[in-house]
Design a protein around this motif. Structure first.
Motif, PDB file in Angstrom:
ATOM      1  N   GLY A  35      18.199 -11.667 100.518  1.00 38.94           N
ATOM      2  CA  GLY A  35      19.361 -11.208 101.262  1.00 38.94           C
ATOM      3  C   GLY A  35      20.561 -12.127 101.121  1.00 38.94           C
ATOM      4  N   LEU A  36      20.919 -12.495  99.904  1.00 41.74           N
ATOM      5  CA  LEU A  36      22.055 -13.376  99.677  1.00 41.74           C
ATOM      6  C   LEU A  36      23.348 -12.715 100.124  1.00 41.74           C
ATOM      7  CD1 LEU A  36      21.183 -14.736  96.128  1.00 41.74           C
ATOM      8  CD2 LEU A  36      21.013 -15.939  98.285  1.00 41.74           C
ATOM      9  N   PRO A  37      24.306 -13.506 100.623  1.00 50.28           N
ATOM     10  CA  PRO A  37      25.595 -12.938 101.030  1.00 50.28           C
ATOM     11  C   PRO A  37      26.401 -12.508  99.818  1.00 50.28           C
ATOM     12  CG  PRO A  37      25.628 -15.313 101.201  1.00 50.28           C
ATOM     13  CD  PRO A  37      24.224 -14.935 100.848  1.00 50.28           C
ATOM     14  N   HIS A  38      27.379 -11.646 100.046  1.00 52.63           N
ATOM     15  CA  HIS A  38      28.203 -11.135  98.949  1.00 52.63           C
ATOM     16  C   HIS A  38      29.643 -11.629  99.015  1.00 52.63           C
ATOM     17  CE1 HIS A  38      24.990  -8.479  97.685  1.00 52.63           C
ATOM     18  NE2 HIS A  38      24.821  -8.142  98.952  1.00 52.63           N
ATOM     19  N   ASP A  39      29.972 -12.518  99.925  1.00 53.37           N
ATOM     20  CA  ASP A  39      31.323 -13.032 100.020  1.00 53.37           C
ATOM     21  C   ASP A  39      31.327 -14.544  99.801  1.00 53.37           C
ATOM     22  OD1 ASP A  39      29.941 -13.548 102.324  1.00 53.37           O
ATOM     23  OD2 ASP A  39      31.516 -12.905 103.689  1.00 53.37           O
ATOM     24  N   SER A  40      32.515 -15.142  99.843  1.00 53.81           N
ATOM     25  CA  SER A  40      32.650 -16.581  99.632  1.00 53.81           C
ATOM     26  C   SER A  40      32.190 -17.313 100.883  1.00 53.81           C
ATOM     27  CB  SER A  40      34.108 -16.918  99.321  1.00 53.81           C
ATOM     28  OG  SER A  40      34.252 -18.288  99.097  1.00 53.81           O
ATOM     29  N   VAL A  41      31.013 -17.895 100.811  1.00 53.28           N
ATOM     30  CA  VAL A  41      30.414 -18.521 101.987  1.00 53.28           C
ATOM     31  C   VAL A  41      29.449 -19.621 101.549  1.00 53.28           C
ATOM     32  CG1 VAL A  41      28.486 -16.896 102.114  1.00 53.28           C
ATOM     33  CG2 VAL A  41      29.257 -17.988 104.175  1.00 53.28           C
ATOM     34  N   ALA A  42      29.264 -20.590 102.417  1.00 56.06           N
ATOM     35  CA  ALA A  42      28.248 -21.625 102.196  1.00 56.06           C
ATOM     36  C   ALA A  42      27.651 -21.982 103.550  1.00 56.06           C
ATOM     37  CB  ALA A  42      28.863 -22.858 101.547  1.00 56.06           C
ATOM     38  N   TYR A  43      26.327 -22.046 103.606  1.00 52.40           N
ATOM     39  CA  TYR A  43      25.665 -22.451 104.838  1.00 52.40           C
ATOM     40  C   TYR A  43      24.269 -22.978 104.539  1.00 52.40           C
ATOM     41  CZ  TYR A  43      23.423 -17.799 104.651  1.00 52.40           C
ATOM     42  OH  TYR A  43      22.724 -16.684 104.257  1.00 52.40           O
ATOM     43  N   PHE A  44      23.762 -23.783 105.472  1.00 52.94           N
ATOM     44  CA  PHE A  44      22.393 -24.264 105.442  1.00 52.94           C
ATOM     45  C   PHE A  44      21.587 -23.411 106.410  1.00 52.94           C
ATOM     46  CE2 PHE A  44      24.705 -27.866 103.852  1.00 52.94           C
ATOM     47  CZ  PHE A  44      23.847 -28.446 102.934  1.00 52.94           C
ATOM     48  N   SER A  45      20.297 -23.269 106.150  1.00 52.31           N
ATOM     49  CA  SER A  45      19.400 -22.523 107.034  1.00 52.31           C
ATOM     50  C   SER A  45      18.232 -23.402 107.440  1.00 52.31           C
ATOM     51  CB  SER A  45      18.867 -21.273 106.336  1.00 52.31           C
ATOM     52  OG  SER A  45      19.907 -20.363 106.122  1.00 52.31           O
ATOM     53  N   ALA A  46      17.817 -23.247 108.689  1.00 53.37           N
ATOM     54  CA  ALA A  46      16.700 -24.044 109.207  1.00 53.37           C
ATOM     55  C   ALA A  46      15.387 -23.699 108.516  1.00 53.37           C
ATOM     56  CB  ALA A  46      16.570 -23.855 110.712  1.00 53.37           C
ATOM     57  N   GLY A  47      15.223 -22.443 108.092  1.00 48.81           N
ATOM     58  CA  GLY A  47      13.994 -22.014 107.442  1.00 48.81           C
ATOM     59  C   GLY A  47      14.141 -21.868 105.941  1.00 48.81           C
ATOM     60  N   THR A  48      13.045 -21.612 105.265  1.00 49.27           N
ATOM     61  CA  THR A  48      13.085 -21.365 103.825  1.00 49.27           C
ATOM     62  C   THR A  48      13.660 -19.982 103.549  1.00 49.27           C
ATOM     63  OG1 THR A  48      10.837 -20.503 103.835  1.00 49.27           O
ATOM     64  CG2 THR A  48      11.106 -22.864 103.360  1.00 49.27           C
ATOM     65  N   ASP A  49      14.073 -19.762 102.316  1.00 50.31           N
ATOM     66  CA  ASP A  49      14.624 -18.477 101.875  1.00 50.31           C
ATOM     67  C   ASP A  49      15.767 -18.000 102.760  1.00 50.31           C
ATOM     68  OD1 ASP A  49      12.829 -18.363  99.735  1.00 50.31           O
ATOM     69  OD2 ASP A  49      11.303 -17.398 100.969  1.00 50.31           O
ATOM     70  N   LEU A  50      16.607 -18.923 103.208  1.00 51.08           N
ATOM     71  CA  LEU A  50      17.795 -18.636 104.012  1.00 51.08           C
ATOM     72  C   LEU A  50      17.477 -17.980 105.345  1.00 51.08           C
ATOM     73  CD1 LEU A  50      20.123 -17.419 101.118  1.00 51.08           C
ATOM     74  CD2 LEU A  50      19.851 -19.730 102.027  1.00 51.08           C
ATOM     75  N   SER A  51      16.321 -18.289 105.905  1.00 48.98           N
ATOM     76  CA  SER A  51      15.927 -17.727 107.195  1.00 48.98           C
ATOM     77  C   SER A  51      16.183 -18.746 108.307  1.00 48.98           C
ATOM     78  CB  SER A  51      14.448 -17.340 107.175  1.00 48.98           C
ATOM     79  OG  SER A  51      13.642 -18.494 107.026  1.00 48.98           O
ATOM     80  N   GLY A  52      16.114 -18.304 109.533  1.00 41.75           N
ATOM     81  CA  GLY A  52      16.308 -19.198 110.666  1.00 41.75           C
ATOM     82  C   GLY A  52      17.770 -19.426 110.969  1.00 41.75           C
ATOM     83  N   ARG A  53      18.025 -20.411 111.809  1.00 42.05           N
ATOM     84  CA  ARG A  53      19.399 -20.716 112.234  1.00 42.05           C
ATOM     85  C   ARG A  53      20.288 -21.038 111.049  1.00 42.05           C
ATOM     86  NH1 ARG A  53      21.449 -25.907 115.604  1.00 42.05           N
ATOM     87  NH2 ARG A  53      23.626 -25.298 115.702  1.00 42.05           N
ATOM     88  N   LYS A  54      21.484 -20.463 111.031  1.00 39.61           N
ATOM     89  CA  LYS A  54      22.464 -20.696 109.967  1.00 39.61           C
ATOM     90  C   LYS A  54      23.471 -21.746 110.433  1.00 39.61           C
ATOM     91  CE  LYS A  54      21.326 -16.696 107.616  1.00 39.61           C
ATOM     92  NZ  LYS A  54      19.912 -16.865 107.766  1.00 39.61           N
ATOM     93  N   MET A  55      23.738 -22.722 109.560  1.00 43.36           N
ATOM     94  CA  MET A  55      24.676 -23.796 109.868  1.00 43.36           C
ATOM     95  C   MET A  55      25.778 -23.779 108.816  1.00 43.36           C
ATOM     96  SD  MET A  55      21.651 -26.535 110.692  1.00 43.36           S
ATOM     97  CE  MET A  55      20.417 -25.708 109.667  1.00 43.36           C
ATOM     98  N   PRO A  56      26.987 -23.286 109.161  1.00 39.88           N
ATOM     99  CA  PRO A  56      28.060 -23.132 108.179  1.00 39.88           C
ATOM    100  C   PRO A  56      28.547 -24.462 107.616  1.00 39.88           C
ATOM    101  CG  PRO A  56      28.871 -22.673 110.384  1.00 39.88           C
ATOM    102  CD  PRO A  56      27.395 -22.892 110.499  1.00 39.88           C
ATOM    103  N   VAL A  57      29.008 -24.402 106.373  1.00 37.15           N
ATOM    104  CA  VAL A  57      29.576 -25.564 105.683  1.00 37.15           C
ATOM    105  C   VAL A  57      31.097 -25.414 105.705  1.00 37.15           C
ATOM    106  CG1 VAL A  57      29.823 -26.707 103.448  1.00 37.15           C
ATOM    107  CG2 VAL A  57      27.581 -25.868 104.183  1.00 37.15           C
ATOM    108  N   ASP A  58      31.801 -26.469 106.111  1.00 34.29           N
ATOM    109  CA  ASP A  58      33.259 -26.500 106.048  1.00 34.29           C
ATOM    110  C   ASP A  58      33.642 -26.974 104.643  1.00 34.29           C
ATOM    111  OD1 ASP A  58      35.975 -26.861 106.258  1.00 34.29           O
ATOM    112  OD2 ASP A  58      35.876 -28.266 107.938  1.00 34.29           O
ATOM    113  N   ILE A  59      33.909 -26.025 103.761  1.00 36.80           N
ATOM    114  CA  ILE A  59      34.185 -26.341 102.352  1.00 36.80           C
ATOM    115  C   ILE A  59      35.424 -27.222 102.199  1.00 36.80           C
ATOM    116  CG2 ILE A  59      34.887 -25.270 100.147  1.00 36.80           C
ATOM    117  CD1 ILE A  59      31.913 -25.159 100.700  1.00 36.80           C
ATOM    118  N   GLY A  60      36.358 -27.167 103.123  1.00 37.00           N
ATOM    119  CA  GLY A  60      37.574 -27.968 103.035  1.00 37.00           C
ATOM    120  C   GLY A  60      37.390 -29.422 103.437  1.00 37.00           C
ATOM    121  N   ASN A  61      36.272 -29.772 104.031  1.00 37.59           N
ATOM    122  CA  ASN A  61      36.022 -31.126 104.499  1.00 37.59           C
ATOM    123  C   ASN A  61      35.109 -31.851 103.507  1.00 37.59           C
ATOM    124  OD1 ASN A  61      35.353 -33.479 105.840  1.00 37.59           O
ATOM    125  ND2 ASN A  61      34.960 -32.475 107.799  1.00 37.59           N
ATOM    126  N   THR A  62      35.634 -32.893 102.849  1.00 41.21           N
ATOM    127  CA  THR A  62      34.852 -33.624 101.840  1.00 41.21           C
ATOM    128  C   THR A  62      34.196 -34.887 102.406  1.00 41.21           C
ATOM    129  OG1 THR A  62      36.832 -34.784 101.082  1.00 41.21           O
ATOM    130  CG2 THR A  62      36.242 -32.748  99.931  1.00 41.21           C
TER     131      THR A  62
END
Length: 124
Positions: A35-62
């Motif tokens: 179930g990969l997303p289809h838009d410009s996005v980045a996030y970490f997931s607590a579970g394997t295969d992108l399952s569980g709680r989603k934690m977004p990535v701030d792409i602008g913050n290095t």
């Protein structure tokens, strides 16, 4: 001679059509499987295969970012790369084993991690 050429062209057309179907099936399968997303996005997931709680990535913050909880998978559908660390404060190495190791989550990719990810840094 014309008959042999027609057979060759027909065989080539069939081979190309078969290859296109095979490539289409292989490319479509992973996205449907997790179930990969289809838009410009980045996030970490607590579970394997992108399952569980989603934690977004701030792409602008290095700067180094600490995850709110350990992550076992991530997706990066952006133009940036993400360095993933198995230690806090973007320290390289495996958990409790110092070294120069980290996981490189490339642009337009996703991954399951061998060890829980604890921090990350965006690389534009």
């Amino acid at each position: 001679m014309a008959i042999g050429r027609k057979k060759h062209l027909a065989g080539s057309a069939l081979a190309i059509a078969g290859a296109a179907l095979l490539v289409g099936a292989v490319v479509a399968q992973p996205a449907a499987a997790v179930g990969l997303p289809h838009d410009s996005v980045a996030y970490f997931s607590a579970g394997t295969d992108l399952s569980g709680r989603k934690m977004p990535v701030d792409i602008g913050n290095t700067d180094c970012q600490t995850l709110p909880e350990p992550a076992l998978s991530a997706v990066n559908f952006t133009a940036s790369n993400i360095k993933v660390y198995y230690n806090h404060d973007c320290r390289t190495g495996l958990p409790d084993k110092p070294s120069d190791w980290y996981y490189g989550l490339g642009s337009l990719s996703w991954a399951n991690f061998t060890y829980p990810a604890l921090s990350y840094r965006v690389v534009p």
